[in-house]
Scaffold this motif. Structure first.
Motif, PDB file in Angstrom:
ATOM      1  N   LEU A 123     -44.353  84.115  -0.278  1.00  0.00           N
ATOM      2  CA  LEU A 123     -44.763  84.382   1.426  1.00  0.00           C
ATOM      3  C   LEU A 123     -45.935  84.054   1.620  1.00  0.00           C
ATOM      4  N   GLU A 124     -46.848  84.350   0.673  1.00  0.00           N
ATOM      5  CA  GLU A 124     -48.333  83.816   1.076  1.00  0.00           C
ATOM      6  C   GLU A 124     -48.524  82.267   0.996  1.00  0.00           C
TER       7      GLU A 124
ATOM      8  N   ARG B 228     -46.949  81.218   4.261  1.00  0.00           N
ATOM      9  CA  ARG B 228     -47.849  81.352   5.438  1.00  0.00           C
ATOM     10  C   ARG B 228     -48.984  80.367   5.275  1.00  0.00           C
ATOM     11  N   ALA B 229     -49.519  79.954   4.270  1.00  0.00           N
ATOM     12  CA  ALA B 229     -50.689  79.106   4.124  1.00  0.00           C
ATOM     13  C   ALA B 229     -50.273  77.802   4.565  1.00  0.00           C
TER      14      ALA B 229
ATOM     15  N   ASN C 295     -47.660  77.022   6.294  1.00  0.00           N
ATOM     16  CA  ASN C 295     -47.352  77.343   8.067  1.00  0.00           C
ATOM     17  C   ASN C 295     -46.509  76.262   8.501  1.00  0.00           C
TER      18      ASN C 295
ATOM     19  N   GLU D 114     -40.820  77.686   9.879  1.00  0.00           N
ATOM     20  CA  GLU D 114     -40.382  78.703   8.723  1.00  0.00           C
ATOM     21  C   GLU D 114     -41.195  79.968   9.426  1.00  0.00           C
ATOM     22  N   THR D 115     -41.750  80.151  10.503  1.00  0.00           N
ATOM     23  CA  THR D 115     -42.442  81.347  10.768  1.00  0.00           C
ATOM     24  C   THR D 115     -41.860  82.527  10.888  1.00  0.00           C
ATOM     25  N   THR D 116     -40.499  82.568  10.946  1.00  0.00           N
ATOM     26  CA  THR D 116     -39.607  83.838  10.808  1.00  0.00           C
ATOM     27  C   THR D 116     -39.182  84.316   9.415  1.00  0.00           C
TER      28      THR D 116
ATOM     29  N   ASP E 219     -39.474  86.145   6.176  1.00  0.00           N
ATOM     30  CA  ASP E 219     -40.264  87.458   6.000  1.00  0.00           C
ATOM     31  C   ASP E 219     -39.874  87.956   4.386  1.00  0.00           C
TER      32      ASP E 219
END
Ligand code: DCP
Length: 218
Positions: free
Chosen positions: A150-151, A154-155, A157, A161-163, A165
């Protein structure tokens, strides 16, 4: 005209692991080796399929688009299985196997894919897998915790893929473990699996993966 020998299937490795486990980074390093022909994942044909971003459609409305996305994923990956390699080792990012045993399985268990959709995808997979070209000789499993994945997601970005979790990554992680760990310990013999600790930094992950490949060939 090429000889039958040239068309012979090369030793084929699939690099597998959760979303964000670092597969693309490892592949871009292996690409520099003369021993390997690297076949990257067909992500462009998922984000721009004749103008349609099927990956974005899938994450925006999974119940509507999961079947379409996974049908296309199986098809585009199957094409890569049949692609010939010149180097002694063909290295693929993902395969029809992870599409089936991780993504399709996970989407069905979470009630995103309906039974009938799941059965059609399974039939399609069985048809593809009967082709020798879709068989793997080895899987290298980049094993990372869902939190690490996940990290990294997010990095980097990626807009589609923003949803994603931690819950989604945790269920996908379980599917990878159920599929690959029995093979890594020889309980299910084929294809064999080598595990790389993908929580390490990318230099270590690459060097561990590369050592596996070199040991195989030498
Ligand atoms: N995907 C999917 N179903 C598949 C294959 C992939 O839903 N059968 C999705 C998950 C991701 C995107 O496609 O949103 C790409 O995922 P991968 O894990 O295959 O590739 P990455 O580039 O995320 O891998 P890495 O970060 O390990 O390089």
């Amino acid at each position: 005209m090429s000889s039958p020998k040239k068309n012979k299937k090369k030793f084929t490795i699939a690099v597998e692991g959760n979303i964000g486990s670092g597969k693309s980074t490892v592949l871009s390093c292996l690409e520099k080796s003369p021993l390997c022909d690297v076949i990257p994942e067909p992500i462009e044909s998922w984000t721009n399929h004749k103008g349609h971003n099927i990956l974005a459609m899938f994450y925006d409305d999974p119940h509507r688009w999961a079947f379409v996305f996974e049908t296309n994923a199986l098809m585009t990956l199957a094409k890569l299985h049949t692609q010939l390699a010149k180097a002694p080792v063909k290295v693929m990012e993902r395969s029809i196997h992870s599409a089936r045993y991780c993504f399709i399985e996970n989407l069905h268990r979470s009630n995103v894919l309906q039974d009938v959709e799941y059965q059609i995808l399974d039939d399609y997979f069985e048809m593809l897998i009967s082709n020798e070209a879709c068989k793997l000789d080895l899987i290298i499993y980049l094993r990372a915790t869902p939190k690490t994945c996940l990290e990294r997601i997010r990095a980097r970005n990626r807009p589609e893929e923003t949803t994603i979790d931690l819950n989604y990554l945790t269920t996908l992680h379980r599917r990878h473990e159920e599929w690959l760990i029995p093979r890594a310990y020889g309980d299910t013999p084929s294809p064999p699996v080598l595990i790389v600790d993908a929580n390490q930094n990318k230099e270590r992950v690459y060097s561990d993966t590369n050592n596996h490949v070199i040991n195989l060939i030498s």
